[in-house]
Design an enzyme around this catalytic site. Structure first.
Site, short mmCIF file in Angstrom:
data_model
loop_
_atom_site.label_atom_id
_atom_site.label_comp_id
_atom_site.label_asym_id
_atom_site.label_seq_id
_atom_site.Cartn_x
_atom_site.Cartn_y
_atom_site.Cartn_z
N LYS A 149 0.83 -1.21 0.00
CA LYS A 149 0.00 0.00 0.00
C LYS A 149 0.86 1.25 0.00
CE LYS A 149 -3.61 2.40 2.61
NZ LYS A 149 -4.67 2.28 3.63
N HIS A 160 -1.59 -39.29 -29.73
CA HIS A 160 -2.73 -38.39 -29.89
C HIS A 160 -3.77 -38.59 -28.79
CE1 HIS A 160 -0.99 -36.98 -33.55
NE2 HIS A 160 -1.10 -38.16 -34.14
N PHE A 206 -22.59 -49.40 -22.92
CA PHE A 206 -23.32 -50.59 -23.36
C PHE A 206 -23.34 -50.74 -24.88
CE2 PHE A 206 -26.95 -47.48 -22.76
CZ PHE A 206 -27.30 -47.36 -24.09
N ASP A 260 -24.97 -56.44 -33.08
CA ASP A 260 -24.05 -56.47 -34.22
C ASP A 260 -22.59 -56.49 -33.79
OD1 ASP A 260 -24.18 -53.87 -33.26
OD2 ASP A 260 -24.73 -52.96 -35.18
#
Length: 553
Positions: free
Chosen positions: A152, A308, A502, A507
Site C-alpha cells: 500500500k 494423440h 453398453f 451387431d
C-alpha cells in the site's frame, strides 16, 4: 538517526534510500546472502523468531522485533509483528509532516524494505497426512498484513515476497543506494498477487473440506438431497511456469501453468524433472498427462504407449520383467508407437533402455518415476535420437475422489470429479454360463481398466495382460469394434473385449464372434441387453456386466 528523532519530510521521489529492513520469512532460500549484503550496504535489519535465529546462525546481526516494540513474541509465535511500531514504520508517508510527527511521538522508525514470505499453506495441505488443525496453524496472519501494508505504501517502501526478487533489489541498492519507483511498483503488484493467491488457496481448501465432509449443505432438491459434492464457487489460481513454443498448432500461443489449491491432488506433473531433450510442446504435455494417468492406475509393473491422447499400447508384466511389459505394449500397435509417448510405473532400468534403443524406433518422450543412471546413458548416446528424446521423472500417484477436472466451453467451465473409481470385479455380474476362468478374468479386468482412458466410443481388445487392438472416438460403437479387430489382426482370436458403455445392438457381438473374441466386459443398461447377451450365449462368448460406464469425451 535515533529511533525517537523527528525525521524530515521527504518528497515522493523515484529513488528511496533503504536504511532499515524487516525480515520475516518462511522460505529462507538465499536469505543469508541477501541479508549479509544488506548489512554490507549499511542497512539495519529487524527480524523475528525463526528468521532472526537463522540470521544469527549465519553471523548476521539483526534487531529483535520484540526488543524494538517492547512487546514479547507470544502464543507460540502467533503474535509477533502485529504492533503499531511495526506498521507505523511501514505505513508512514514520508512526505506528510503529520505522519512523521506521529511516528516521532511514538518512537517509531521508518522501515524502507519489508522482506516477507508466508507460512507454507500450499505445501502443508498437499501432504496426505494433513489434518484440519494443521492447515489452520499454517494460515499466516502477520505476514499478509506486513505484505499488504508495504505494498500500500509503495511510494516509499519496497516489498519482497520471493527470493527471486532479491538480486534486483540489491542491484538497485548498489547502483544508487535506494529503490526506484519502477521497481517498487512492480513489487507492489506482485505482492498483492501473492496475498490474493494465498487467500484463495485457504478459501478453496475449506470449501473443498466442507464439500468432502458434507458439513454445510448448499443446494437441496428432490433429486439431489443433502450437500452437493461440488462447491457453489470455484476460483482457479494458475501461475505461469513457462511459455511453450506454440499450442496445438504453430499459429496458437501457449504456456504451461501450475494450478494451485486443493482441487487437484497427488502427482504434480507440471513439476516433473526433465533429464534430457528439448522443451515439451503443448501436444507433448497432453499426451504425457494421459500416459501418466493411465500407468499410475495400474498396480503391477506396467507400460503405456500414447499417441494423440489415446493409448495405442498397454501391458502389465505379471510374473515377467518390466522390459517384457514395454515390448508387449509397443507390440500392441508398432506403427502408431513410432513417435509416441511411453510411460512406465517402475524405475526405468538399463534393460528397458537397451531394448528401446534398438533399430530405427523413435520416441518423443519417456516418463518414469525414476531412471537408472545407466539407462540415461544408453538413451542419450546409443539410439539415433540421442539428445532429442525427452526424459521426465515424476512421482506416481492416483487420482482421488477429491480431484476435480475442468473442461472449458464457450463462456463457461464444466467441472466434474475425476473418474477415480477402481475396478471392483467382485461386483460384476456373469451373464453367461460358465463364468470366465481366472486367466480370462485377469484379462477382462486389465481391459476394463484401460478402456476407460480411451476416447468414446471406446472398444479395447486384450490378451495375456496386453492390449492388442483399440477403436477410439468413433461416432458408432460398431465402427470402433471393427477398427479394434482390424488393429488386432490375428491376435483378436482368443482375446477379450472391453466396451466403455453398453452395446445398443448385437451387431458388435457378431463381429467379435467372427474374430474369435472369447469374453466381453461392458456396463450393460441398454434396452437391448437381452438380445446382446443372447448373442453371446449363442456364440459361446462369456459376458460380464459391470453396471458402471466410463465415457471419456
Amino acid at each position: 538517526m535515533s529511533r525517537s528523532a523527528t525525521p524530515s519530510p521527504a518528497s515522493a521521489t523515484s529513488r528511496v534510500p533503504v536504511e532499515r529492513a524487516i525480515l520475516s520469512v518462511s522460505d529462507k532460500s538465499g536469505l543469508a546472502e541477501f541479508a549479509r549484503e544488506l548489512r554490507t550496504l549499511g542497512v539495519e535489519l529487524y527480524s523475528t523468531g525463526g528468521t532472526r535465529r537463522f540470521l544469527l546462525d549465519h553471523a548476521i546481526e539483526a534487531v529483535e522485533v520484540a526488543d524494538y516494540t517492547g512487546f514479547p513474541e507470544m502464543m507460540e509465535g502467533r503474535v509477533k509483528t502485529l504492533h503499531p511500531r511495526i506498521f507505523g514504520g511501514i505505513l508512514c508517508r514520508r512526505d506528510r509532516p503529520d505522519d512523521l510527527r506521529a511516528a516521532a511521538d511514538q518512537g517509531i522508525v521508518n522501515l524502507d524494505l519489508v522482506v516477507v514470505n508466508l507460512y507454507p499453506f500450499a505445501e502443508t495441505i498437499a501432504r496426505p497426512d494433513t489434518t484440519r488443525e494443521m492447515a489452520i496453524e499454517n494460515i499466516d496472519i502477520g505476514g499478509p498484513s506486513l505484505v499488504r501494508a508495504a505494498a500500500k505504501n509503495s511510494r516509499f517502501v519496497a516489498i519482497a515476497t520471493s527470493p527471486d526478487q532479491y538480486a534486483q533489489i540489491l542491484e538497485e541498492l548498489r547502483r544508487s543506494g535506494g529503490t526506484s519507483q519502477a521497481l517498487r511498483s512492480r513489487l507492489m503488484a506482485e505482492a498483492f498477487e501473492h496475498t490474493a493467491r494465498y487467500d484463495r488457496m485457504i478459501a478453496d481448501y475449506f470449501a473443498a473440506d466442507r464439500c468432502a465432509t458434507g458439513a454445510e449443505p448448499s443446494v437441496s432438491t428432490e433429486d439431489q438431497p443433502g450437500p452437493p459434492p461440488l462447491p457453489l464457487s470455484i476460483e482457479l489460481c494458475l501461475k505461469q511456469r513457462n511459455l511453450l513454443r506454440y499450442g496445438e498448432n504453430p499459429h496458437q500461443l501457449a504456456a504451461l501453468y501450475d494450478i494451485e489449491g486443493p482441487w487437484t491432488t497427488g502427482s504434480r506433473l507440471a513439476e516433473a524433472r526433465q533429464l534430457n531433450g528439448k522443451e515439451l510442446s503443448f501436444n507433448n504435455w497432453l499426451d504425457v498427462s494421459a500416459a501418466w494417468t493411465i500407468v499410475g492406475s495400474l498396480d503391477e509393473p506396467a507400460c503405456v504407449v500414447i499417441k494423440h491422447n489415446n493409448p495405442c499400447g498397454a501391458a502389465v508384466a505379471g510374473e515377467k520383467k518390466l522390459v517384457d511389459a514395454v515390448a508387449a505394449a509397443i507390440e500392441g500397435d508398432p506403427v502408431s508407437a513410432f513417435g509416441s509417448i511411453i510411460a512406465v510405473n517402475r524405475e526405468l532400468d538399463s534393460e528397458v533402455a537397451a531394448f528401446l534403443a534398438e533399430g530405427d524406433f523413435f520416441i518423443e518422450c519417456l516418463i518414469a518415476p525414476r531412471f537408472q543412471s545407466a539407462a540415461v546413458e544408453i538413451l542419450t548416446t546409443k539410439p539415433k535420437w540421442k539428445k532429442n528424446v525427452r526424459l521426465l521423472e515424476s512421482p506416481l500417484s492416483r487420482n482421488s475422489d477429491r480431484t476435480l477436472e475442468f473442461r472449458q466451453i464457450q463462456g463457461g467451465m464444466l467441472v466434474q470429479a475425476a473418474d477415480a473409481l477402481a475396478t471392483v470385479s467382485s461386483s460384476w455380474q456373469a451373464m453367461t454360463d460358465p463364468a470366465p476362468d481366472a486367466a480370462t478374468m485377469a484379462d477382462l479386468e486389465f481391459a476394463w481398466n484401460i478402456v476407460r482412458f480411451v476416447k468414446s466410443n471406446a472398444i479395447l481388445l486384450a490378451s495375456g495382460g496386453a492390449m492388442c487392438g483399440v477403436g477410439a472416438g468413433q461416432m458408432s460403437r460398431v465402427d470402433s469394434v471393427r477398427i479394434a479387430i482390424e488393429k488386432a489382426g490375428s491376435r483378436a482370436h482368443g482375446s477379450v473385449m472391453a466396451s466403455d458403455a453398453f452395446f445398443p445392438f448385437p451387431d458388435s457381438v457378431e463381429l467379435a464372434a467372427r474374430a474369435g473374441v472369447r469374453a466381453i466386459v461392458q456396463p450393460g443398461g441398454s434396452l437391448n441387453d437381452e438380445s446382446v447377451i443372447a448373442a453371446c450365449r449363442e456364440h459361446g462368448i462369456a459376458m460380464m456386466l459391470t453396471g458402471r460406464r466410463h465415457f471419456l469425451h
